[in-house]
Design a protein around this motif. Sequence first.
Motif, PDB file in Angstrom:
ATOM      1  N   ALA A 197       0.810  -1.224   0.000  1.00  0.00           N
ATOM      2  CA  ALA A 197       0.000   0.000   0.000  1.00  0.00           C
ATOM      3  C   ALA A 197       0.842   1.272   0.000  1.00  0.00           C
ATOM      4  O   ALA A 197       0.307   2.371  -0.172  1.00  0.00           O
ATOM      5  CB  ALA A 197      -0.931   0.001   1.211  1.00  0.00           C
ATOM      6  N   THR A 198       2.146   1.142   0.175  1.00  0.00           N
ATOM      7  CA  THR A 198       3.021   2.316   0.147  1.00  0.00           C
ATOM      8  C   THR A 198       3.138   2.818  -1.286  1.00  0.00           C
ATOM      9  O   THR A 198       3.436   2.039  -2.195  1.00  0.00           O
ATOM     10  CB  THR A 198       4.428   1.959   0.667  1.00  0.00           C
ATOM     11  OG1 THR A 198       4.320   1.352   1.954  1.00  0.00           O
ATOM     12  CG2 THR A 198       5.287   3.213   0.766  1.00  0.00           C
ATOM     13  N   PRO A 199       2.889   4.089  -1.534  1.00  0.00           N
ATOM     14  CA  PRO A 199       2.966   4.592  -2.914  1.00  0.00           C
ATOM     15  C   PRO A 199       4.380   4.489  -3.471  1.00  0.00           C
ATOM     16  O   PRO A 199       5.367   4.510  -2.725  1.00  0.00           O
ATOM     17  CB  PRO A 199       2.517   6.043  -2.781  1.00  0.00           C
ATOM     18  CG  PRO A 199       2.720   6.401  -1.351  1.00  0.00           C
ATOM     19  CD  PRO A 199       2.515   5.150  -0.584  1.00  0.00           C
ATOM     20  N   ALA A 200       4.474   4.370  -4.786  1.00  0.00           N
ATOM     21  CA  ALA A 200       5.779   4.264  -5.440  1.00  0.00           C
ATOM     22  C   ALA A 200       6.589   5.532  -5.261  1.00  0.00           C
ATOM     23  O   ALA A 200       7.813   5.495  -5.108  1.00  0.00           O
ATOM     24  CB  ALA A 200       5.589   3.950  -6.924  1.00  0.00           C
ATOM     25  N   THR A 201       5.888   6.665  -5.284  1.00  0.00           N
ATOM     26  CA  THR A 201       6.553   7.959  -5.107  1.00  0.00           C
ATOM     27  C   THR A 201       6.173   8.534  -3.751  1.00  0.00           C
ATOM     28  O   THR A 201       4.984   8.743  -3.469  1.00  0.00           O
ATOM     29  CB  THR A 201       6.154   8.940  -6.219  1.00  0.00           C
ATOM     30  OG1 THR A 201       6.518   8.382  -7.495  1.00  0.00           O
ATOM     31  CG2 THR A 201       6.849  10.280  -6.026  1.00  0.00           C
ATOM     32  N   ILE A 202       7.156   8.778  -2.922  1.00  0.00           N
ATOM     33  CA  ILE A 202       6.930   9.344  -1.595  1.00  0.00           C
ATOM     34  C   ILE A 202       6.986  10.860  -1.691  1.00  0.00           C
ATOM     35  O   ILE A 202       7.931  11.428  -2.264  1.00  0.00           O
ATOM     36  CB  ILE A 202       7.982   8.840  -0.593  1.00  0.00           C
ATOM     37  CG1 ILE A 202       8.002   7.314  -0.561  1.00  0.00           C
ATOM     38  CG2 ILE A 202       7.712   9.402   0.801  1.00  0.00           C
ATOM     39  CD1 ILE A 202       6.709   6.677  -0.113  1.00  0.00           C
ATOM     40  N   THR A 203       5.986  11.513  -1.155  1.00  0.00           N
ATOM     41  CA  THR A 203       5.931  12.972  -1.147  1.00  0.00           C
ATOM     42  C   THR A 203       6.002  13.483   0.286  1.00  0.00           C
ATOM     43  O   THR A 203       5.885  12.710   1.245  1.00  0.00           O
ATOM     44  CB  THR A 203       4.618  13.465  -1.780  1.00  0.00           C
ATOM     45  OG1 THR A 203       3.521  13.021  -0.947  1.00  0.00           O
ATOM     46  CG2 THR A 203       4.436  12.923  -3.196  1.00  0.00           C
ATOM     47  N   ILE A 204       6.160  14.782   0.423  1.00  0.00           N
ATOM     48  CA  ILE A 204       6.147  15.377   1.765  1.00  0.00           C
ATOM     49  C   ILE A 204       4.789  15.163   2.420  1.00  0.00           C
ATOM     50  O   ILE A 204       4.705  14.893   3.623  1.00  0.00           O
ATOM     51  CB  ILE A 204       6.497  16.876   1.697  1.00  0.00           C
ATOM     52  CG1 ILE A 204       7.984  17.052   1.350  1.00  0.00           C
ATOM     53  CG2 ILE A 204       6.194  17.573   3.025  1.00  0.00           C
ATOM     54  CD1 ILE A 204       8.937  16.392   2.343  1.00  0.00           C
ATOM     55  N   ASP A 205       3.716  15.237   1.656  1.00  0.00           N
ATOM     56  CA  ASP A 205       2.391  14.985   2.223  1.00  0.00           C
ATOM     57  C   ASP A 205       2.312  13.572   2.793  1.00  0.00           C
ATOM     58  O   ASP A 205       1.721  13.362   3.863  1.00  0.00           O
ATOM     59  CB  ASP A 205       1.307  15.175   1.155  1.00  0.00           C
ATOM     60  CG  ASP A 205       1.097  16.634   0.799  1.00  0.00           C
ATOM     61  OD1 ASP A 205       1.343  17.494   1.659  1.00  0.00           O
ATOM     62  OD2 ASP A 205       0.681  16.910  -0.342  1.00  0.00           O
TER      63      ASP A 205
END
Length: 656
Positions: free
Chosen positions: A562-570
């Motif tokens: 469930a962790t997104p491929a791209t990690i953002t500050i949000d």
Amino acid sequence: MKTIFHKIFAISAALSALLVCSSCGDILDEQPRTQFDPTFFTEETGIEGGLTALYAHLRYIYGNGYWLNICETGTDEYTYAQSADGNFKDADLSGAGKLDASTSRSDVLWGQAFANINTASGVIENGEKAGIDGSLLAEAYFFRAFDYFLLVQTFGGVPLDLGAGELKFNTSPVRYSVRNTVPEVYAAIFKDLEKAVADLPENPRLNGTVTKNVARLFLSKAYLTYGWWLENPNNIPTYPECSRNSGEAASFFQKAYDTAMQAINNPGPYGLQPTFYDVNVAANDHNNKEVMLAADHDEDSKYGNGGNGYGWGNGNSPENFAYWMTTWNYTNLIAVYNGKKVNPIQREAVQALGRPWTRMAPIADNFLKGGAWEDAVKAIDSRYDATFTLRYHTNLSQSGAAERVNGANGMFVGPGEIYFSFVDEETAKDIDWTPNMATIDGKETEVTGVGAGKLPGRADFVVGVSNISRYKYPINWKIGMARSDNNGGLGSPNGGSPRPWVVAKFSELYLIAAEAAVKGARGSSSDRDLVNVLRQRAGKQTWSQNDNVAVDIDNSAAMVAATPATITIDYILDERMREFWGEGYRWFDLVRTQKWAEKAGSYRIAGSGNADRDLQTVTRTITPGHYLRPIPQGQLDGMEMTEEEKTVYQNPAYQK
């Protein structure tokens, strides 16, 4: 340049000063002292006593309910609750009150930090003259930087000169002050923390004392925070005004990453607990490798509560009373048995309950679709169960109130069984809100007392997380109280908590490094790798604290998937919320990333009535000037300066 603050002179901090003995085993040996004078630091025992006072001062900030308020209320985690006074309404910035120099409870920090900084400077100067071992003095370097780091994040630039010169021990009261710039303060912080990293031992000198990795954690966070300040993506003003070179930000993000990774790869005595529950359950308070620094309290030690004991709490430091604020008045729940009114859940000195004050309520948006605790998260993330009290078990046996009570759907609820629950958003759609009426003491009465509904086949009364109100809401279980002397009864639930307040955890190193990686830092572990270390752990559960039963659940693969491929500050902010909810991190996180207005500018919550359940949208006014807290009015009033000088001393958003 002479600079100091009203009531800060010599080393008289209103602390319970404590004395450390180098040969006294594995704990700090505490002896009361209300004041130091310069001669106290000419002997080794005096140096050690000053060092112990540095640890003692943590109790006057961490565990203080008004400090927790100013760190959480007004963010996207908390708003004011039904019984809130001005301390909480002012901090919310939603028009219910007004935050200014007289009302901001950031005075909790201001009133403690400078006295402690002066103590640290006294230890450093006199300890060096006395030939004290550098590893011991490094603790003072750490704490001086620790307090300055809190101050600069909260107020902007603050004085480095307390009356005897920059970073010098002062022994004379002075009522004039000049603020240094943010870069000047950070330069002092970096220098002290870098020295602390170099000179501190790998393992604690005594149980709970600081080490290289404790210093690395705060150094990495200071690098990270300063990198954001330099970059200034949303043009948030600073004060005192000064230039900042955004081109230097990348180097500080890299330093933050490298320093955090050094600690992760060389953990020493620290590490992650096997489950999130293990991090926060009271039974592990004094044997927890994830805790790196804590403000200690002890139900058996008069020093752990400033000599006040742990009976009826007085709501003042050094008492640990912060958990009161986030605890709704669950004792308003009523039940019926044999036609008589019964309180099925009474005040009890356990982690899930404790003393209710109903001052801070969690914001409903977090628990709904799109929120950090949405249903898809709740289903696989054990941090939800190990963060909130969601199910309320009767304490009929402990209170002797009844053998059983009438529950929902004509069913009975016995001792230790669940009488009331918060249910997830999807389940809440099926709640039958028909009033639950019964004849109690000859009167037709709404049975639950809080306007709860029911679900088919369930004996517990329910409210949805989609119906969270200022009146009733999930309690922050993590910071709840616990005692060892309840002796099968309700115990003493009205006092402060004898639990330590955790100031720093090993787990934060992963999120500091991940955030730095999102900002461009590079190294052996990616932002996603680092986040997933904690997410894998969050998928594992061996105990359900809400059901009070052992479980064997492993959702770690689902969590990683469930962790997104791209990690953002949000996304980093969402993970920090899930990991550190309600522990006093949130305002600093939103201010550092300049996301406060975006994340917390509006929120939804139901009203203050006992049966209110329809969410209302509330708008906050968060201006760029609010990203700094006001200098406390008491400080301004105590300085011998012209009114014009006092005005200029204050942060611009609060200048009159």
